[in-house]
Design a protein around this motif. Structure first.
Motif, PDB file in Angstrom:
ATOM      1  N   MET A 155      25.734  60.747  39.687  1.00  0.00           N
ATOM      2  CA  MET A 155      26.552  61.690  39.511  1.00  0.00           C
ATOM      3  C   MET A 155      27.754  61.847  40.470  1.00  0.00           C
ATOM      4  N   ALA A 156      28.271  61.893  41.610  1.00  0.00           N
ATOM      5  CA  ALA A 156      29.321  62.024  42.836  1.00  0.00           C
ATOM      6  C   ALA A 156      29.952  60.440  42.392  1.00  0.00           C
ATOM      7  N   GLY A 157      29.299  59.856  41.572  1.00  0.00           N
ATOM      8  CA  GLY A 157      29.810  58.666  41.367  1.00  0.00           C
ATOM      9  C   GLY A 157      31.070  58.446  40.013  1.00  0.00           C
ATOM     10  N   GLY A 158      30.059  58.852  39.099  1.00  0.00           N
ATOM     11  CA  GLY A 158      30.358  59.626  37.877  1.00  0.00           C
ATOM     12  C   GLY A 158      32.025  60.650  37.762  1.00  0.00           C
ATOM     13  N   GLN A 159      31.829  61.384  38.128  1.00  0.00           N
ATOM     14  CA  GLN A 159      33.191  61.716  38.973  1.00  0.00           C
ATOM     15  C   GLN A 159      34.093  61.699  39.866  1.00  0.00           C
ATOM     16  N   ALA A 160      33.732  60.201  39.903  1.00  0.00           N
ATOM     17  CA  ALA A 160      34.690  59.088  40.640  1.00  0.00           C
ATOM     18  C   ALA A 160      36.023  58.656  39.794  1.00  0.00           C
ATOM     19  N   PHE A 161      35.024  58.188  39.428  1.00  0.00           N
ATOM     20  CA  PHE A 161      35.360  57.598  37.503  1.00  0.00           C
ATOM     21  C   PHE A 161      36.280  58.657  37.277  1.00  0.00           C
ATOM     22  N   ASP A 162      35.358  59.218  36.524  1.00  0.00           N
ATOM     23  CA  ASP A 162      36.066  60.667  35.978  1.00  0.00           C
ATOM     24  C   ASP A 162      38.041  60.478  36.503  1.00  0.00           C
ATOM     25  N   LEU A 163      37.551  61.006  38.025  1.00  0.00           N
ATOM     26  CA  LEU A 163      38.680  61.592  38.426  1.00  0.00           C
ATOM     27  C   LEU A 163      39.314  60.293  38.549  1.00  0.00           C
ATOM     28  N   ASP A 164      39.495  59.240  38.632  1.00  0.00           N
ATOM     29  CA  ASP A 164      40.692  57.552  38.230  1.00  0.00           C
ATOM     30  C   ASP A 164      40.511  57.232  37.384  1.00  0.00           C
ATOM     31  N   LEU A 219      19.872  73.297  40.107  1.00  0.00           N
ATOM     32  CA  LEU A 219      20.532  73.716  41.171  1.00  0.00           C
ATOM     33  C   LEU A 219      21.409  72.473  41.824  1.00  0.00           C
ATOM     34  N   ILE A 220      21.305  71.330  40.768  1.00  0.00           N
ATOM     35  CA  ILE A 220      22.351  70.072  41.297  1.00  0.00           C
ATOM     36  C   ILE A 220      23.122  70.489  40.671  1.00  0.00           C
ATOM     37  N   HIS A 221      22.961  70.432  39.032  1.00  0.00           N
ATOM     38  CA  HIS A 221      23.876  70.768  38.284  1.00  0.00           C
ATOM     39  C   HIS A 221      25.034  71.623  37.922  1.00  0.00           C
ATOM     40  N   ALA A 222      24.573  73.134  39.263  1.00  0.00           N
ATOM     41  CA  ALA A 222      24.801  73.913  38.810  1.00  0.00           C
ATOM     42  C   ALA A 222      26.078  73.940  40.260  1.00  0.00           C
ATOM     43  N   TYR A 223      25.746  72.867  41.929  1.00  0.00           N
ATOM     44  CA  TYR A 223      26.848  72.496  42.364  1.00  0.00           C
ATOM     45  C   TYR A 223      27.808  71.836  41.844  1.00  0.00           C
ATOM     46  N   SER A 224      27.408  70.867  40.680  1.00  0.00           N
ATOM     47  CA  SER A 224      28.175  69.625  40.470  1.00  0.00           C
ATOM     48  C   SER A 224      29.583  70.798  39.517  1.00  0.00           C
ATOM     49  N   LEU A 225      29.156  71.452  38.873  1.00  0.00           N
ATOM     50  CA  LEU A 225      30.106  72.377  37.965  1.00  0.00           C
ATOM     51  C   LEU A 225      31.068  73.144  38.946  1.00  0.00           C
ATOM     52  N   VAL A 226      30.558  74.065  40.117  1.00  0.00           N
ATOM     53  CA  VAL A 226      30.726  75.187  41.191  1.00  0.00           C
ATOM     54  C   VAL A 226      32.020  73.465  42.005  1.00  0.00           C
ATOM     55  N   LEU A 238      21.572  62.496  35.719  1.00  0.00           N
ATOM     56  CA  LEU A 238      21.356  63.994  36.286  1.00  0.00           C
ATOM     57  C   LEU A 238      19.885  64.301  35.011  1.00  0.00           C
ATOM     58  N   ILE A 239      20.839  64.442  33.629  1.00  0.00           N
ATOM     59  CA  ILE A 239      19.729  64.298  32.717  1.00  0.00           C
ATOM     60  C   ILE A 239      18.520  63.278  32.152  1.00  0.00           C
ATOM     61  N   ARG A 240      18.873  62.322  32.731  1.00  0.00           N
ATOM     62  CA  ARG A 240      17.643  60.986  33.040  1.00  0.00           C
ATOM     63  C   ARG A 240      16.623  61.839  34.240  1.00  0.00           C
ATOM     64  N   ALA A 241      17.223  62.204  35.272  1.00  0.00           N
ATOM     65  CA  ALA A 241      16.211  62.626  36.434  1.00  0.00           C
ATOM     66  C   ALA A 241      15.450  63.513  35.189  1.00  0.00           C
ATOM     67  N   ALA A 242      16.007  64.547  34.940  1.00  0.00           N
ATOM     68  CA  ALA A 242      15.489  65.867  34.130  1.00  0.00           C
ATOM     69  C   ALA A 242      14.369  65.325  33.718  1.00  0.00           C
ATOM     70  N   THR A 247      17.808  62.322  44.470  1.00  0.00           N
ATOM     71  CA  THR A 247      19.300  61.553  45.595  1.00  0.00           C
ATOM     72  C   THR A 247      19.566  60.555  44.821  1.00  0.00           C
ATOM     73  N   LEU A 248      19.426  59.344  43.854  1.00  0.00           N
ATOM     74  CA  LEU A 248      20.717  58.750  43.190  1.00  0.00           C
ATOM     75  C   LEU A 248      21.347  58.522  42.058  1.00  0.00           C
ATOM     76  N   ALA A 249      19.969  59.655  41.314  1.00  0.00           N
ATOM     77  CA  ALA A 249      21.027  60.537  40.226  1.00  0.00           C
ATOM     78  C   ALA A 249      21.712  61.436  40.607  1.00  0.00           C
ATOM     79  N   SER A 250      22.337  61.889  41.879  1.00  0.00           N
ATOM     80  CA  SER A 250      23.103  63.226  42.177  1.00  0.00           C
ATOM     81  C   SER A 250      24.351  62.253  43.310  1.00  0.00           C
ATOM     82  N   GLY A 251      23.992  61.383  43.498  1.00  0.00           N
ATOM     83  CA  GLY A 251      24.734  60.806  44.684  1.00  0.00           C
ATOM     84  C   GLY A 251      25.828  59.692  44.418  1.00  0.00           C
ATOM     85  N   SER A 252      26.366  58.983  44.858  1.00  0.00           N
ATOM     86  CA  SER A 252      28.086  57.633  44.359  1.00  0.00           C
ATOM     87  C   SER A 252      27.069  57.022  43.743  1.00  0.00           C
ATOM     88  N   ARG A 253      25.526  56.364  43.095  1.00  0.00           N
ATOM     89  CA  ARG A 253      25.327  55.959  42.635  1.00  0.00           C
ATOM     90  C   ARG A 253      24.692  56.186  41.094  1.00  0.00           C
TER      91      ARG A 253
END
Ligand code: GRG
Length: 297
Positions: free
Chosen positions: A155-164, A77-84, A186-190, A147-153
């Motif tokens: 996946m979301a943090g990685g996405q911020a680096f990606d956009l930058d 579900l977290i993965h699907a949210y990130s794709l959307v 997220l793969i690590r969390a899985a 929560t840690l895997a998904s947030g700013s530290r």
């Protein structure tokens, strides 16, 4: 891929589909459009790589399948949210995902934003309402891990680096840092959540598994970069060549295709080494690793 692995994977994928279908809100329940969009974004598509990793790690630890199904569903579900969210015009601005129009194209941007939000909270609802571990402390630690895997530290943090990073030249360590967060966390969390559904593994074994999961998290991304260059849109079910089009640094842009492939093989070898002490009980994890490396989409 052996027939045995294929059958196992089909069974896991069917199990996760059934569970998600039952737990996603029905489309006759208000707000109907949001619930339609949530189901559209999650059901009937995707390779379900992260759930396969949770199930394989669960087998390694001899964990209860019902518990593993819950954590596998939460991660998916977290993965699907990130794709959307990733497909939204303010991010990657894509029109195709899993072979069909992206959520904001099929519905609208506001609905897609709320879909991502709602899938994320549903993931944590699942973790909070089901027993996942023998002790409450372990269960809380597992929820904290996601929560840690998904947030700013993560996946979301990685996405911020990606956009930058668009239009910039990154060094290999910088690229690695970005992907350890964006895709790897997220793969690590899985993997780790699947294993932690049982308390069979000791600290040393959990560390070995953690090392394995870091290697395959990166390997997954290296292969993704190769596929983005080499595969077609029809095979991928998402727009091919997006990274080059968006002027994004990738393993292929930094290393070239041949060295990127070598890196994926090296990471597979490192992942295998990390599992060495587990012997036959890690058979499924090795098979999922091979699937990740050899996948064509
Ligand atoms: C928006 C917070 C936020 C994060 C987005 C993961 C991610 C971060 C964006 C996805 C963009 C992307 C293509 C990343 C490369 C690796 C990746 C996650 C690919 C898609 O995962 P698959 O191949 O997809 O497992 P399926 O559809 O098979 O589930």
């Amino acid at each position: 891929m052996s027939a045995d692995f294929q059958n196992w994977a089909i069974q896991c994928q069917a199990g996760i589909e059934t569970f998600l279908d039952a737990r996603l809100p029905p489309t006759d329940r208000v707000p109907i459009r949001l619930h339609q969009a949530m189901r559209y974004a999650v059901l009937g598509g995707g390779k379900r790589v992260r759930p396969l990793l949770s199930f394989a790690a669960g087998e390694l630890a001899d964990a209860d399948t019902r518990r593993v199904t819950v954590v596998a569903a939460a991660v998916e579900l977290i993965h699907a949210y990130s794709l959307v969210h990733d497909d939204l015009p303010c991010m990657d601005d894509d029109i195709l995902r899993r072979g069909k129009p992206t959520c904001h194209i099929e519905f609208d941007e506001a609905t897609a934003l709320l879909t991502g939000d709602s899938l994320q909270t549903l993931a944590f609802e699942l973790l909070a309402e089901n027993q996942l571990a023998d002790s409450a402390d372990t269960q809380l630690a597992m929820i904290a891990q996601l929560t840690l895997a998904s947030g700013s530290r993560g996946m979301a943090g990685g996405q911020a680096f990606d956009l930058d990073s668009v239009g910039k030249t990154l060094t290999l360590p910088e690229l690695e840092f970005m992907h350890i967060h964006k895709t790897g966390a997220l793969i690590r969390a899985a993997v780790m959540l699947g294993a932690r559904c049982s308390d069979r593994l000791n600290k040393i074994q959990l560390n070995q598994l953690d090392h394995f999961s870091k290697c395959i998290g990166l390997a997954f991304q290296v292969v993704d970069d190769v596929l983005d260059t080499e595969a077609t849109t029809a095979t991928l079910g998402k727009t091919a060549g997006k990274d080059a089009e968006n002027n994004k640094p990738t393993y292929v842009s930094i290393l070239g295709i041949s060295q990127a492939r070598d890196l994926a093989k090296k990471l597979q070898h490192d992942a295998d080494q990390a599992l060495a002490d587990f012997g036959e009980s890690a058979c499924r994890l090795r098979q999922v690793t091979e699937f990740i490396i050899k996948r064509k989409f």
